[in-house]
Write a protein that holds these residues in place. Sequence first.
Motif, PDB file in Angstrom:
ATOM      1  N   HIS A  82      73.764  79.189  40.231  1.00 43.70           N
ATOM      2  CA  HIS A  82      72.503  79.727  40.762  1.00 43.70           C
ATOM      3  C   HIS A  82      71.917  80.821  39.872  1.00 43.70           C
ATOM      4  O   HIS A  82      70.742  81.134  39.971  1.00 43.70           O
ATOM      5  N   GLU A 114      76.290  80.041  46.394  1.00 41.73           N
ATOM      6  CA  GLU A 114      74.827  80.096  46.300  1.00 41.73           C
ATOM      7  C   GLU A 114      74.325  78.857  45.552  1.00 41.73           C
ATOM      8  O   GLU A 114      74.882  78.457  44.534  1.00 41.73           O
ATOM      9  N   GLU A 117      67.741  78.049  43.534  1.00 38.54           N
ATOM     10  CA  GLU A 117      66.520  78.030  44.352  1.00 38.54           C
ATOM     11  C   GLU A 117      65.813  76.680  44.318  1.00 38.54           C
ATOM     12  O   GLU A 117      65.411  76.155  45.352  1.00 38.54           O
TER      13      GLU A 117
END
Length: 162
Positions: A82, A114, A117
Amino acid sequence: MTDKIKNVFVSHHHKDDASVDGLTSMVSGKGYQLRNSSIRVKPENQKRIDNKQISDKTIARLLRMKMRWASQVIVVIGKETHQRDWVNWEIKAAHQLGKPIIGVYENGLKDQVEIPENLKKYATSIVGWKSDSVVDALEGKTQFQNPDGSPSPKIDGGNVTC
């Protein structure tokens, strides 16, 4: 048994190169051959990139060319993925090219990590490190899992598998 050949681009943090090899090996046991067009940077070339001797524009052009050839993009999700700007860029570029995007958690991950995005936005599937799950995703079966392979709530997902 004849292998099913899949032309893919595997987006990954270069520290996770061994996982790319492991992924290829894992699906070969299910009769799939992955032909990977992604870039595996040699140490001498990494120095050139780090020293900005190769422009970001040149890298982006090369990545797009290699992605166009692939029918699908696989993102290997590790603990640091990430944080990798290029991985996030590759995911967005794959979406813009209309490629199905499959996230695969690295082997051995037990806890949630994570997710980049753009993978949250554009993933077609995100699966654990299990050959059946990866093969199903390669065949267009949309699924979202946790790193251990248990079901996970669907994230946004922006691609549609045709």
